[in-house]
Design an enzyme around this catalytic site. Structure first.
Site, PDB file in Angstrom:
ATOM      1  N   ASP A 156      33.832  13.786  48.237  1.00 47.88           N
ATOM      2  CA  ASP A 156      33.250  15.074  48.580  1.00 47.88           C
ATOM      3  C   ASP A 156      33.361  15.977  47.357  1.00 47.88           C
ATOM      4  O   ASP A 156      33.971  15.615  46.364  1.00 47.88           O
ATOM      5  CB  ASP A 156      33.957  15.674  49.790  1.00 47.88           C
TER       6      ASP A 156
ATOM      7  N   GLY B 102      34.916  18.794  46.789  1.00 44.81           N
ATOM      8  CA  GLY B 102      36.132  19.563  46.514  1.00 44.81           C
ATOM      9  C   GLY B 102      36.042  20.964  47.063  1.00 44.81           C
ATOM     10  O   GLY B 102      37.041  21.663  47.168  1.00 44.81           O
TER      11      GLY B 102
ATOM     12  N   ASP C 240      28.632  22.798  47.809  1.00 48.07           N
ATOM     13  CA  ASP C 240      27.873  23.721  48.654  1.00 48.07           C
ATOM     14  C   ASP C 240      28.717  24.948  48.946  1.00 48.07           C
ATOM     15  O   ASP C 240      29.932  24.917  48.795  1.00 48.07           O
ATOM     16  CB  ASP C 240      27.474  23.034  49.962  1.00 48.07           C
TER      17      ASP C 240
ATOM     18  N   GLN D 291      23.190  23.604  54.919  1.00 48.61           N
ATOM     19  CA  GLN D 291      24.006  24.683  55.486  1.00 48.61           C
ATOM     20  C   GLN D 291      23.099  25.610  56.289  1.00 48.61           C
ATOM     21  O   GLN D 291      21.926  25.296  56.498  1.00 48.61           O
ATOM     22  CB  GLN D 291      24.733  25.448  54.370  1.00 48.61           C
TER      23      GLN D 291
ATOM     24  N   GLY E 112      28.917  22.207  57.388  1.00 50.12           N
ATOM     25  CA  GLY E 112      29.222  23.469  58.047  1.00 50.12           C
ATOM     26  C   GLY E 112      29.508  23.366  59.521  1.00 50.12           C
ATOM     27  O   GLY E 112      29.685  24.380  60.199  1.00 50.12           O
TER      28      GLY E 112
ATOM     29  N   ASP F 164      32.405  11.101  58.953  1.00 47.59           N
ATOM     30  CA  ASP F 164      33.751  10.987  58.398  1.00 47.59           C
ATOM     31  C   ASP F 164      34.656  11.945  59.155  1.00 47.59           C
ATOM     32  O   ASP F 164      34.190  12.998  59.612  1.00 47.59           O
ATOM     33  CB  ASP F 164      33.774  11.369  56.910  1.00 47.59           C
TER      34      ASP F 164
ATOM     35  N   CYS G 213      40.870  -4.912  72.974  1.00 47.26           N
ATOM     36  CA  CYS G 213      40.775  -4.784  71.517  1.00 47.26           C
ATOM     37  C   CYS G 213      41.286  -6.047  70.826  1.00 47.26           C
ATOM     38  O   CYS G 213      42.319  -6.600  71.209  1.00 47.26           O
ATOM     39  CB  CYS G 213      41.584  -3.579  71.049  1.00 47.26           C
TER      40      CYS G 213
ATOM     41  N   CYS H 221      42.180  -6.287  67.600  1.00 45.59           N
ATOM     42  CA  CYS H 221      42.825  -6.020  66.321  1.00 45.59           C
ATOM     43  C   CYS H 221      44.225  -6.620  66.269  1.00 45.59           C
ATOM     44  O   CYS H 221      44.829  -6.947  67.292  1.00 45.59           O
ATOM     45  CB  CYS H 221      42.853  -4.517  66.018  1.00 45.59           C
TER      46      CYS H 221
ATOM     47  N   CYS I 255      46.878  -4.945  68.524  1.00 45.90           N
ATOM     48  CA  CYS I 255      46.791  -5.254  69.950  1.00 45.90           C
ATOM     49  C   CYS I 255      47.108  -6.708  70.231  1.00 45.90           C
ATOM     50  O   CYS I 255      47.532  -7.061  71.325  1.00 45.90           O
ATOM     51  CB  CYS I 255      45.418  -4.863  70.485  1.00 45.90           C
TER      52      CYS I 255
ATOM     53  N   HIS J  21      45.068   0.375  64.267  1.00 47.49           N
ATOM     54  CA  HIS J  21      44.321   0.222  65.510  1.00 47.49           C
ATOM     55  C   HIS J  21      43.212   1.264  65.638  1.00 47.49           C
ATOM     56  O   HIS J  21      42.078   0.933  66.009  1.00 47.49           O
ATOM     57  CB  HIS J  21      45.242   0.325  66.731  1.00 47.49           C
TER      58      HIS J  21
END
Lengths: 394, 312
Positions: free
Chosen positions: A91, A93, A145, A188, A215, A265, A303, A305, A308, A333
């Site tokens: 990103d 910053g 931005d 934005q 935003g 994200d 699950c 994983c 689990c 997990h």
């Protein structure tokens, strides 16, 4: 432009696509875990691959602070430094500086703030942000931005939106590696549809490789949130990826995907893990609760994983918040859960069963049928019938 | 429960990191430990209940461990209590000693050590856990005390010594007839940001002798926190096959340590454990071909010259 974006399947606004980046070929919709300081808390790059992570985030502000972007560049870029073979996104910053540093001041030149190391005044300009990101070497870099919280009203929002457009041009000029790094612009405009529209059009004119919707995820009400996402996805080009920044909760990701977004994200899955909370199809599971002390089931019986497969809730209950391994296992997990969600979204759209997937998802999260109104409204716009998931209104 | 079905689990009363024995608070009823939840008195019956729930592969009996500087009377008492509690534990043991390591104490008295070792050998145990070392005793004395103990133990049962972890201590212990070691050496190294780099076998030692090394350490370990490693893109140990060395650089570990990331300890622990276990493997190889004494001598001499070189 250093990416290829091919839509492989659709349902109304939702798309399943292949995103080819310099370091990895990804499938969208996808979730990107946040690895702030060049690592995702307690997980090795091996484990991240096992989990299915495709793109991870590095944080420009933190990495510039330590170990410094010049050092990273000298040592061959962040991929090499942390030995991550797949894709990276940094990103700008800007967000950290505004949210972490109380004395930050935004001017046309850039963001001035007090260095947390020695208190000296520092200036982050669009040029400087891109320079740092060029050093770090991620596949996708974000424009600097002018971010404003959605809870603020007034002329500041308009000022920020126009400034964001002026700054994107400076970012584009400063970008030294457009053939290997993709610069995404960020839309934005707060919650104002007029401002958002101007910003979308301004960015689209610049013909960037991809676009982010910024935003949001800052405390606005959900009803406003989905409307902004819907408006932006409608206005952004079909053939470029759309990234909703800071999202988030599984429910939000499903809704945004239905509305036509591709990338997400959030620190939520890993942060909540450190507080002892696991993500499950029904919602969340709080491992600290006393009931967990004798519960011999895995976190999620459905699950697959490593966590689990090997550990019980009872054992995790002993570990969480007392031993770092607790956070590590829960992070593992939770990220697996998010990548599983990403895979489910991609495959269900691709295989023409997206509405069924959405209905199934909502039924498990809201077994009593109390699906929030904002979700109902959003799904209507997305053209997905979820009436059978909701208790009939009297 | 731990998700380690293929590993052997050994249980003992104290934990060198979390629950240290506090001998001044022990009494005739039980041993006292400083735990994160305060001081706890553990009686043989309490202890055996824990053991029967945990079901470890091996367990050490409850003992009254004392440091080397206690007076004669206290030391004798510790031997008596340890023997009494051993019998109490065995009486409550469903497996009648099949998984038991009898604990040998005796402080820094050769007599008491011999007495305790002889008495424990008479019980129906399957091995021995030698305690009371690593609590501040005189290093020269330790050798004699260890030998006094092992001389009195049967040769066909395993001997474990606790709290001796430095490579030199390990070699001394092995020379005295010890088979198993448990210590916090690796943990402490990792917590301090250190990575082991000492050459683990004779071949490596030849190689390292010719190399001038200005690492910020003593050629046996390096402190990855120091700025020396900021841009060091080499592995911790070039020839090491552990996950950390195969995948990461000293520079990355330096960064992780500086930003206080959990991954630093994870990666360091992997390397240090791997390296340390490799050291043990080399020892086994040397013993098999009858060259243990040579290995030991060369190792100690090499260490001394490395440390001396670093000091210059």
């Amino acid at each position: 432009m250093a990416l290829r974006f091919e839509v492989l399947g659709r349902f109304n606004r939702a798309r399943a696509a292949r995103l080819t980046l310099p370091h990895f070929t990804c499938q969208t919709p996808l979730f990107m875990p946040v690895g702030t300081q060049g690592t995702i808390k307690g997980l090795t790059t091996d484990q991240l691959e096992d989990i299915g992570c495709q793109i991870i985030l590095g944080n420009t502000y933190h990495l510039e602070l330590r170990p410094g972007s010049q050092l990273i560049d000298d040592l061959g870029g962040l991929h090499k430094f942390m030995n991550w073979k797949r894709a990276l996104l940094t990103d700008s910053g800007g967000f950290q500086m505004v949210s972490l540093l109380h004395l930050a001041d935004i001017t046309e030149e850039g963001v001035t703030f007090q260095s947390p190391v020695d208190g000296k005044p520092m200036l982050l300009t669009p040029e400087e942000s891109i320079h740092i990101q060029n050093n770090i070497g991620a596949d996708i870099i974000m424009a600097l931005d002018d971010v404003v919280k959605t809870t603020i009203t007034g002329p500041r929002i308009e000022e920020a939106m126009y400034r964001t457009l002026r700054w994107i041009d400076r970012c584009i000029s400063a970008h030294k590696k457009p053939d290997v790094q993709n610069l995404f612009g960020i839309v934005q405009g707060g919650l104002d549809p007029v401002l958002r529209d101007i910003c979308v059009r301004g960015l689209v004119e610049r013909k960037l490789p991809g676009y982010a919707i910024g935003g949001l995820a800052g405390g606005e009400d959900k009803d406003s949130f989905w409307r902004v996402v819907a408006q932006c996805t409608a206005g952004l080009p079909e053939d470029k990826p759309r990234y909703v920044m800071g999202v988030g909760y599984p429910l939000d990701i499903v809704v945004c995907s239905a509305l036509g977004a591709d990338m997400y994200d959030c620190v939520y899955p890993t942060r909540t893990a450190r507080f002892g909370t696991a993500l499950v199809p029904e919602g969340v599971l709080k491992l600290k609760q006393n009931a967990m002390a004798t519960d011999e089931r895995p976190i999620d019986p459905s699950c697959l994983c490593m966590v689990c497969k090997n550990y019980t809730r009872a054992y995790l209950h002993c570990l969480v918040t007392k031993d770092p391994m607790g956070s590590q296992l829960l992070s593992y997990h939770n990220l697996y859960f998010m990548m599983r969600l990403s895979r489910d979204l991609h495959m269900s759209i691709l295989e023409g069963r997206f509405p069924e997937f959405v209905r199934g998802f909502l039924r498990v999260q809201f077994p009593k049928g109390d699906v929030p109104k904002w979700v109902l409204n959003a799904m209507e716009v997305a053209g997905i019938d979820i009436s059978e998931c909701c208790t009939p209104t009297k | 429960m731990l998700g380690l079905p293929d590993h052997i689990l050994v249980a003992a009363a104290g934990d060198s990191i979390e629950s240290l024995p506090s001998s001044e608070a022990s009494n005739k009823f039980g041993a006292s430990f400083e735990t994160p939840a305060g001081r706890k008195l553990v009686k043989p019956s309490d202890y055996m209940e824990l053991i029967s729930c945990m079901r470890p592969n091996l367990w050490a009996s409850l003992a009254d461990e004392v440091p080397a500087w206690v007076n004669e009377k206290r030391n004798k008492t510790s031997v008596e209590r340890t023997l009494r509690w051993l019998d109490a534990c065995l009486a409550l043991d469903v497996a009648a000693g099949q998984n038991t390591l009898g604990v040998v104490v005796g402080g820094s008295s050769i007599e008491e050590r011999k007495r305790c070792a002889t008495e424990v050998s008479k019980r129906n145990v399957s091995g021995f856990w030698i305690g009371g070392f690593g609590l501040g005793e005189n290093v020269e004395e330790r050798c004699n005390l260890l030998n006094a103990v092992t001389d009195c133990l049967p040769s066909d049962k395993p001997r474990l010594v606790s709290r001796l972890g430095l490579p030199e201590e390990v070699l001394e212990g092995i020379a005295s007839g010890i088979d198993l070691f448990d210590s916090t050496y690796i943990h402490q190294l990792t917590m301090g940001g250190f990575a082991l780099i000492f050459p683990v076998d004779m071949v490596e030692r030849e190689m390292q002798n010719g190399i001038f090394n200005d690492s910020a350490g003593d050629l046996t370990k390096i402190n990855l926190r120091t700025t020396t490693y900021r841009k060091d893109t080499s592995r911790i140990v070039d020839s090491c096959s552990c996950f950390t060395c195969q995948n990461h650089t000293r520079a990355y570990l330096n960064h992780l340590l500086n930003v206080h990331e959990m991954l630093a300890q994870i990666l360091l622990e992997i390397h240090n454990t791997h390296h340390y276990l490799h050291f043990f493997r080399s020892i086994r190889e040397a013993i098999k071909i009858g060259e243990f004494d040579l290995f030991w001598k060369q190792f100690v001499e090499n260490r001394r010259s490395q440390i001396a070189a670093a000091v210059m």
